[in-house]
Design a protein around this motif. Sequence first.
Motif, short mmCIF file in Angstrom:
data_model
loop_
_atom_site.label_atom_id
_atom_site.label_comp_id
_atom_site.label_asym_id
_atom_site.label_seq_id
_atom_site.Cartn_x
_atom_site.Cartn_y
_atom_site.Cartn_z
N SER A 79 62.79 40.67 12.10
CA SER A 79 63.42 40.00 10.96
C SER A 79 62.37 39.38 10.04
O SER A 79 61.22 39.18 10.43
CB SER A 79 64.38 38.92 11.43
N ASN A 80 62.82 39.08 8.80
CA ASN A 80 61.96 38.44 7.79
C ASN A 80 60.63 39.17 7.64
O ASN A 80 59.56 38.61 7.85
CB ASN A 80 61.74 36.97 8.13
N ILE A 81 60.71 40.44 7.25
CA ILE A 81 59.54 41.31 7.24
C ILE A 81 59.19 41.75 5.82
O ILE A 81 60.05 42.18 5.05
CB ILE A 81 59.77 42.57 8.08
N ALA A 82 57.92 41.64 5.48
CA ALA A 82 57.37 42.24 4.26
C ALA A 82 56.60 43.48 4.70
O ALA A 82 55.73 43.41 5.57
CB ALA A 82 56.45 41.27 3.55
N GLU A 159 62.62 42.97 4.12
CA GLU A 159 63.76 43.13 5.02
C GLU A 159 64.07 41.80 5.70
O GLU A 159 63.17 41.15 6.25
CB GLU A 159 63.45 44.20 6.07
N GLY A 160 65.35 41.40 5.66
CA GLY A 160 65.74 40.15 6.27
C GLY A 160 66.01 40.26 7.76
O GLY A 160 65.60 39.42 8.55
N CYS A 161 66.69 41.32 8.17
CA CYS A 161 67.00 41.48 9.59
C CYS A 161 67.19 42.95 9.95
O CYS A 161 67.22 43.81 9.07
CB CYS A 161 68.28 40.72 9.95
N CYS A 162 67.28 43.19 11.21
CA CYS A 162 67.73 44.48 11.79
C CYS A 162 66.64 45.55 11.89
O CYS A 162 66.62 46.31 12.85
CB CYS A 162 68.93 45.03 11.05
N ASP A 163 65.75 45.67 10.90
CA ASP A 163 64.53 46.49 11.03
C ASP A 163 64.79 47.91 11.51
O ASP A 163 64.34 48.30 12.58
CB ASP A 163 63.55 45.77 11.96
N GLY A 164 65.50 48.70 10.72
CA GLY A 164 65.77 50.08 11.10
C GLY A 164 64.58 51.01 10.85
O GLY A 164 63.63 50.67 10.15
#
Length: 218
Positions: A79-82, A159-164
Motif C-alpha cells: 500500500s501507499n506506493i509510488a 497506488e493506495g492499496c492492493c498492489d496488483g
Amino acid sequence: MKNLPKIALSLIAVGVFAHANASTITLSTGYSTAGAQASAAAYQSVVNAAVATPGAGYGSTTIASYDNVNNSGLFGSGSNIAFKSVINFGVSAADAGAWSFRSGVDFGKGGALFLDGVALDFKTNDMWWAGNYNNGSQFLSGSSALSAGNHTLSIYGLEGCCDGGQQAQFKAGNSNFVSFGAKDGLISAVPEPTTYAMLLIGLGLLGFTARRKQEAKF
C-alpha cells in the motif's frame, strides 16, 4: 599488477557488448500518500521525490521480466506506493520507424508514461488493468516514430492499496506486442562513439604493454 591492462580491456569490452539482446529494466518504489496529479510532469516530480528515500517495504532493483510485477512481491509493502520504472533499450536501423507502447498498471491514483523525457500519456483515474487491454482508461499507452539508437521508456504511478500485477510492452511496426524483459530481443545499449574509443585505447594499451615485455626479453 601485470594483468591490469588485460583486466581494463575486459571491463571495457563488457561495457560495450553487454546486454546485446535485451532491454534493461529498473523498478524503483517509495512510500507516498499523494493523490491524483494535474499533469504528467507532476506525477514524475512526486514519484521521483518518493523513490529517492524509499524506506522499509520499498526499494529499487533490476528486473528480468516486466510481467506480473508488483511492489509487495519485490519489497514487501502492498500500500501507499509510488512506482517508477525506467526501461532502457536500443533500436536498430532495421527496426527504426513506428513504435507503440502500453503498460497495464494498478495505479489507484493515476500515472504517466514518458518516452525519452516526453510525456506520451497520463491519467488521473483509478486504473486497474487486471490483464485486459480492452478498456483504454485502465492502462497507459502511446506511439512514436523512433530513430536508430538509444531510447528510454519511463512509467510513473501512485497506488493506495492492493498492489496488483503490472506489465509493460512494446510493438515495432506491425508486429505483435511483446513484454519488455531479458528475452525481448531488443538492443539494450547501442554503444556510443566514445565507448568504442575507450575500447580502442584499451587495445592500444594492451599492445604497447606486450611490445614492452617483448623488448625487455632482449
